[in-house]
Design an enzyme around this catalytic site. Structure first.
Site, PDB file in Angstrom:
ATOM      1  N   LYS A 106       0.660  -1.277  -0.047  1.00 41.85           N
ATOM      2  CA  LYS A 106      -0.117  -0.068  -0.036  1.00 41.85           C
ATOM      3  C   LYS A 106       0.906   1.439  -0.102  1.00 41.85           C
ATOM      4  O   LYS A 106       1.118   1.923   1.094  1.00 41.85           O
ATOM      5  CB  LYS A 106      -1.111  -0.056   1.101  1.00 41.85           C
ATOM      6  CG  LYS A 106      -2.201  -0.750   0.975  1.00 41.85           C
ATOM      7  CD  LYS A 106      -3.002  -0.576   2.403  1.00 41.85           C
ATOM      8  CE  LYS A 106      -3.652   0.722   2.553  1.00 41.85           C
ATOM      9  NZ  LYS A 106      -4.815   0.840   1.614  1.00 41.85           N
TER      10      LYS A 106
HETATM   11  N1  PMP Z   1      -7.915  -1.678  -2.677  1.00 41.08           N
HETATM   12  C1  PMP Z   1      -7.229  -0.415  -2.336  1.00 41.08           C
HETATM   13  C2  PMP Z   1      -6.472   0.011  -3.383  1.00 41.08           C
HETATM   14  C3  PMP Z   1      -7.377  -0.157  -1.083  1.00 41.08           C
HETATM   15  O1  PMP Z   1      -6.756   1.047  -0.921  1.00 41.08           O
HETATM   16  C4  PMP Z   1      -8.116  -1.004  -0.035  1.00 41.08           C
HETATM   17  C5  PMP Z   1      -8.275  -0.267   1.325  1.00 41.08           C
HETATM   18  N2  PMP Z   1      -7.179  -0.642   2.037  1.00 41.08           N
HETATM   19  C6  PMP Z   1      -8.441  -2.110  -0.483  1.00 41.08           C
HETATM   20  C7  PMP Z   1      -8.294  -2.501  -1.703  1.00 41.08           C
HETATM   21  C8  PMP Z   1      -9.523  -2.711   0.409  1.00 41.08           C
HETATM   22  O2  PMP Z   1      -8.437  -3.587   1.441  1.00 41.08           O
HETATM   23  P1  PMP Z   1      -8.843  -3.803   2.897  1.00 41.08           P
HETATM   24  O3  PMP Z   1     -10.110  -4.595   2.775  1.00 41.08           O
HETATM   25  O4  PMP Z   1      -7.785  -4.456   3.581  1.00 41.08           O
HETATM   26  O5  PMP Z   1      -9.366  -2.768   3.464  1.00 41.08           O
END
Ligand code: PMP
Length: 319
Positions: free
Chosen positions: A160
């Site tokens: 991320k």
């Molecule tokens: N894709 C992206 C690009 C994100 O930023 C997020 C949020 N973290 C998600 C998917 C969903 O991930 P999560 O369920 O772990 O929050």
């Protein structure tokens, strides 16, 4: 007693937020060289308890992102230590409401050099009260973005990285400027990837389908929750490459993510999804997910880490 969110974690210490400042020459500010997590904690009125959702998985994903990006923090940081810092931070802020938690591992060095290796890194964390980010009872109207999702060979999509969110912001601004609620991005070769900051699920002929991790998706922790809930119900599930026309002809569609939770999609590029209302599979998954994270039910305790009352803030010590 501190205000909610007033105490943050910065340079190895718990400090008031106005003391957490970085110089403008900070590498992460100049080049977007950081990685982060978005974590939620839900206040349970029934239990009078704040529960952090899937804390271990978020801590592990943060450290995996850090490894990809050469973000070595100064102290020996393992998942258990990240968890302990977050729990202490929440306890010190004494929340009695839903909270968003944002840990960031960032290049804190001030060297003007486009590199990752050899630049100092640090961890900071802030928190803030956070209710529903979207009205998740209402269906979202989405468009397929002209912006392609970052390719894993350009910027690692599994991490991320802070800088990669320019890609998400461009897509989400484009959608809003055109009167949509959210953007769905395709991979460079035109397959369905994910929304700007959430994952996508479709229901096609009774089968729950989500794009495979190798199609540049961030492997979402809520995505994993959805898959667990579907498996528990014995529902057919396919994790595979998804075509654009499948998105345009799905019976149901929804987004999953820490921020959006489980949010129904009822229109894609002007085409109604199903009958234009939240479908039965989406509705059941949304209900089941919210029941667990809000601790309305006792199932799946492994998803929740309760925040204890810290010694320093315990009522007995204050009186
Ligand atoms: N894709 C992206 C690009 C994100 O930023 C997020 C949020 N973290 C998600 C998917 C969903 O991930 P999560 O369920 O772990 O929050």
């Amino acid at each position: 007693m501190s205000q909610p969110g007033e105490i943050v974690y910065f340079e190895g210490d718990f400090v008031p937020s106005d003391r957490a400042r970085v110089p403008i020459s900070t590498h992460a500010f100049n080049y977007g060289t950081g990685c982060f997590e978005g974590i939620r904690a839900y206040w349970s009125p029934r239990r009078q308890e704040l529960n952090v959702i899937r804390l271990r998985e978020h801590a592990e994903r943060l450290l995996r992102s850090a490894k990809i990006l050469h973000l070595e923090p100064p102290e020996q940081l393992d998942a258990a230590r990240v968890e302990a810092i977050i729990l202490e931070l929440l306890a010190r802020n004494d929340y009695h409401e839903d909270v968003y938690i944002r840990p960031i591992l960032y290049k804190s060095g001030t060297t003007i050099k486009v590199t990752l290796a050899g630049i100092d890194s640090d961890l900071c964390i802030f928190t803030q009260p956070f209710g529903d980010y979207l009205d998740i009872r209402k269906g979202l109207r989405v468009m397929i973005s002209a912006w392609r999702r970052i390719d894993d060979n350009s910027i690692p999509s599994r991490a991320k990285p802070t800088g990669a969110y320019l890609n998400a912001a461009l897509a989400s601004d484009e959608a809003r400027a055109r009167g949509f609620d959210e953007a769905i991005m395709l991979t460079a070769d035109g397959h369905v990837s994910e929304a700007s900051s959430s994952n996508l699920f479709l229901v096609l002929d009774g089968v729950l389908v989500t794009p495979q991790a190798t199609d540049d998706v961030l492997v979402g922790i809520t995505r994993d929750c959805v898959m667990e809930l579907a498996r528990e119900r014995g529902w057919p599930l396919e994790v595979r490459r998804v075509d654009r026309s499948e998105l345009l002809s799905a019976d149901e569609a929804f987004l999953s993510g820490t921020g959006v939770q489980i949010a129904p999609v009822t229109m894609v590029d002007g085409r109604t999804v199903g009958d234009g209302e939240m479908g039965p599979i989406t509705s059941e998954l949304q209900r089941a997910y919210l029941d667990v994270v809000r601790a309305e039910v006792d199932d799946r305790p492994e998803w929740r880490t309760p925040v204890g009352v810290p010694e320093a803030a315990a009522p007995a010590r204050r009186s």
